[in-house]
Design an enzyme around this catalytic site. Sequence first.
Site, mmCIF file in Angstrom:
data_model
loop_
_atom_site.group_PDB
_atom_site.id
_atom_site.type_symbol
_atom_site.label_atom_id
_atom_site.label_comp_id
_atom_site.label_asym_id
_atom_site.label_seq_id
_atom_site.Cartn_x
_atom_site.Cartn_y
_atom_site.Cartn_z
ATOM 1 N N SER A 162 0.828 -1.208 0.000
ATOM 2 C CA SER A 162 0.000 0.000 0.000
ATOM 3 C C SER A 162 0.862 1.257 0.000
ATOM 4 O O SER A 162 0.437 2.307 0.446
ATOM 5 C CB SER A 162 -0.915 -0.002 1.233
ATOM 6 O OG SER A 162 -0.148 -0.032 2.424
ATOM 7 N N CYS A 163 2.113 1.138 -0.509
ATOM 8 C CA CYS A 163 3.025 2.273 -0.418
ATOM 9 C C CYS A 163 2.698 3.369 -1.415
ATOM 10 O O CYS A 163 3.231 4.459 -1.325
ATOM 11 C CB CYS A 163 4.472 1.798 -0.628
ATOM 12 S SG CYS A 163 4.762 1.109 -2.272
ATOM 13 N N GLY A 164 1.852 3.073 -2.401
ATOM 14 C CA GLY A 164 1.454 4.104 -3.338
ATOM 15 C C GLY A 164 2.388 4.247 -4.518
ATOM 16 O O GLY A 164 2.172 5.090 -5.376
#
Length: 282
Positions: free
Chosen positions: A114-116
């Site tokens: 979910s680090c983008g």
Amino acid sequence: MGRVTERRKVLRIRDGAVSARPDTLVAEEPLEIRLNGKPLAITMRTPGDDFALAAGFLVSEGVLATADDLQNIVYCAGATVDGSNTYNVVDVRTTPGVELPDFTLERNVYTSSSCGLCGKASLDAVRTTARWPIADTPPVRVEPQLLASLPDRLRASQQVFDRTGGLHAAALFSEDGELLDIREDVGRHNAVDKLVGRALQNGRLPLSRAILLVSGRASFELAQKAVMAGIPLLAAVSAPSSLAVDLAAETGLTLVGFLRGPNMNVYAGEDRIALRAAAAQG
């Protein structure tokens, strides 16, 4: 240390009847992992096998590859203001000369789904950091019937789940279906780290002839951990993510999802699944 379960009072309602009783819950506490004295990461975990968890985490980070890379792991005394030891902070000391990766950006790229950051960056980071590329020669070959038997065997070995109903599990099997190791944790990624960490401590990396089975879904992070440990086949009882499938295809990992009874989906690396017999039956 070793606080796997805790007791809490619960109000039970069954068919309209109300009663109060103690219930057994799985313990969840933070674990801070320090690397050579410097804070690196915090994970929420079920206490137990903390040293293996930390070692396995650092395998997936590309820090450790063999037992020789690891000098020692200790609980940090004086982790609180009053100087007491909470057994929630461990310090991993690497052997002098072990080269450490740059954690400023690379770590965030390939350890967090979910680090983008973009999927391409995540895939590139794993490929360039992997110390044990998947190299099962001759290739592991597994019958679908053998794979189908593994979830029930995993469930039968979950001792703490029987008491709490609140734990994920991960297990290593041989290509012949022998149960090699099983770990439980509130986080399935922690359970995998505990498996890999124990393998590192016992000098068994890479796990080039092993099957990794996880409860629940197969995320990018779990596929990454399998690849970093040199595991050729990852199976999950639920769905994989799209990036997990991309990583499997990129690295040669066999990825099986929705492994339930005789049914399963093979998303990548189908050459390791002995499909001839299955096709003849179909």
